[in-house]
Write a protein that holds these residues in place. Structure first.
Motif, short mmCIF file in Angstrom:
data_model
loop_
_atom_site.label_atom_id
_atom_site.label_comp_id
_atom_site.label_asym_id
_atom_site.label_seq_id
_atom_site.Cartn_x
_atom_site.Cartn_y
_atom_site.Cartn_z
N LEU A 69 0.82 -1.21 0.00
CA LEU A 69 0.00 0.00 0.00
C LEU A 69 0.86 1.25 0.00
CD1 LEU A 69 -2.86 1.29 0.33
CD2 LEU A 69 -2.48 1.16 2.81
N ALA A 70 0.66 2.08 -1.02
CA ALA A 70 1.31 3.39 -1.07
C ALA A 70 0.45 4.37 -0.28
CB ALA A 70 1.46 3.86 -2.51
N VAL A 71 1.06 5.02 0.70
CA VAL A 71 0.30 5.89 1.59
C VAL A 71 0.74 7.34 1.46
CG1 VAL A 71 -0.22 4.09 3.27
CG2 VAL A 71 1.91 5.36 3.48
N ALA A 72 -0.19 8.23 1.67
CA ALA A 72 0.08 9.66 1.64
C ALA A 72 0.47 10.11 3.04
CB ALA A 72 -1.15 10.42 1.16
N ILE A 73 1.73 10.44 3.22
CA ILE A 73 2.18 10.93 4.54
C ILE A 73 2.95 12.23 4.41
CG2 ILE A 73 2.17 8.66 5.65
CD1 ILE A 73 5.28 8.69 5.31
N GLY A 74 2.68 12.97 3.34
CA GLY A 74 3.29 14.29 3.20
C GLY A 74 4.26 14.41 2.05
N THR A 75 4.21 13.52 1.09
CA THR A 75 5.09 13.59 -0.06
C THR A 75 4.31 13.97 -1.31
OG1 THR A 75 4.78 11.24 -0.54
CG2 THR A 75 6.68 11.84 0.83
N LEU A 92 1.75 9.59 11.80
CA LEU A 92 0.74 8.87 11.03
C LEU A 92 1.30 7.53 10.55
CD1 LEU A 92 -1.98 8.59 9.58
CD2 LEU A 92 -0.97 9.84 7.67
N LEU A 93 2.54 7.54 10.11
CA LEU A 93 3.16 6.30 9.63
C LEU A 93 3.23 5.25 10.75
CD1 LEU A 93 4.46 4.77 7.33
CD2 LEU A 93 6.64 5.87 7.91
N LYS A 94 3.51 5.69 11.97
CA LYS A 94 3.51 4.75 13.10
C LYS A 94 2.15 4.08 13.24
CE LYS A 94 6.88 7.18 15.95
NZ LYS A 94 7.10 7.98 17.16
N ILE A 95 1.09 4.87 13.11
CA ILE A 95 -0.27 4.33 13.21
C ILE A 95 -0.54 3.36 12.06
CG2 ILE A 95 -2.73 4.91 13.14
CD1 ILE A 95 -1.87 7.65 14.40
N LEU A 96 -0.19 3.78 10.86
CA LEU A 96 -0.42 2.93 9.69
C LEU A 96 0.33 1.61 9.83
CD1 LEU A 96 -0.13 5.59 6.86
CD2 LEU A 96 -2.21 4.52 7.71
N ASN A 97 1.56 1.67 10.30
CA ASN A 97 2.38 0.47 10.44
C ASN A 97 1.75 -0.52 11.42
OD1 ASN A 97 4.63 -1.18 9.94
ND2 ASN A 97 5.73 -0.31 11.68
N LYS A 98 1.10 0.00 12.45
CA LYS A 98 0.42 -0.88 13.42
C LYS A 98 -0.86 -1.48 12.85
CE LYS A 98 2.18 1.48 17.50
NZ LYS A 98 1.86 2.41 18.59
N GLU A 99 -1.54 -0.70 12.01
CA GLU A 99 -2.86 -1.11 11.52
C GLU A 99 -2.82 -1.97 10.26
OE1 GLU A 99 -5.74 -0.50 13.09
OE2 GLU A 99 -4.65 0.49 14.69
N VAL A 100 -1.80 -1.78 9.45
CA VAL A 100 -1.72 -2.46 8.15
C VAL A 100 -0.69 -3.58 8.24
CG1 VAL A 100 -1.15 -2.15 5.71
CG2 VAL A 100 -2.35 -0.35 6.94
N ASN A 101 -1.07 -4.76 7.79
CA ASN A 101 -0.14 -5.88 7.89
C ASN A 101 0.48 -6.27 6.55
OD1 ASN A 101 -2.37 -6.94 6.69
ND2 ASN A 101 -2.63 -8.66 8.10
#
Length: 192
Positions: A69-75, A92-101
């Motif tokens: 998954l490509a995520v929008a985190i400010g780029t 936000l990336l910390k949260i995404l990393n915990k939620e997405v496997n």
């Protein structure tokens, strides 16, 4: 790579799911994009809204079966203006990393501060797109050589020096990304 992020969410899900079904039949992995990565407009208006949308729509992973998954985190895609320094939303990336496997991808990785890119790798980013960083030095060197030698047009004469400039950036980025591939390649090629 399927980028349906500019579509309404349900259409993104439907199209992405269709691509996944076709690709997985022939053992091809699928990377999808959710949220607006950006296309060199560098506006910050609505950025928080983008992050909220991502958090609310993480279920796209389960609904579609994507592999990364490509995520929008400010780029943003492409090169940033000289007076603009992007800021990655590492919280936000910390949260995404915990939620997405599944592996996370950073699109628009060119021009970001090295320490933020390194941090993003430690927070679950498995792939970083840096094409603009590589292409920009390649073509800068190409323009320089053509200006110095206006009658030179043979790629075999021009490109080796351009490739050498690109290699410098690639080696640097491999360090930033903490990759072992760099060590293997350099050890096999005796590159400093």
């Amino acid at each position: 790579m399927i980028d349906a992020s500019n579509l309404p969410y349900e259409e993104n899900v439907a199209l992405t799911k269709q691509v996944v079904e076709l690709a997985h039949k022939v053992n091809v992995s699928v990377e999808a994009e959710i949220g607006t990565i950006g296309a060199m407009n560098y506006e910050t208006e609505g950025v928080d809204n983008v992050y909220i949308q991502i958090l609310n729509k993480l279920k796209i992973c389960k609904r579609t079966g994507i592999d990364c998954l490509a995520v929008a985190i400010g780029t943003a895609h492409g090169l940033y203006p000289k007076n603009f320094t992007p800021k990655l939303n590492l919280e936000l990336l910390k949260i995404l990393n915990k939620e997405v496997n599944i592996p996370l991808v950073l699109h628009g990785g060119s021009g970001n501060p090295d320490e933020e890119v390194t941090a993003s790798v430690s927070l679950g980013v498995s792939k970083v797109n840096i094409s603009s960083d590589v292409k920009s030095v390649f073509f800068k060197k190409c323009h320089e050589l053509l200006n110095e030698n206006p009658n030179q047009y043979e790629p075999c004469d021009l490109f080796p020096k351009c490739i050498d400039e690109a290699k410098k950036v690639i080696y640097h980025k491999l360090n930033v990304l903490n990759t072992l591939v760099r060590l293997i390649y350099i050890n096999n090629k005796n590159i400093p």
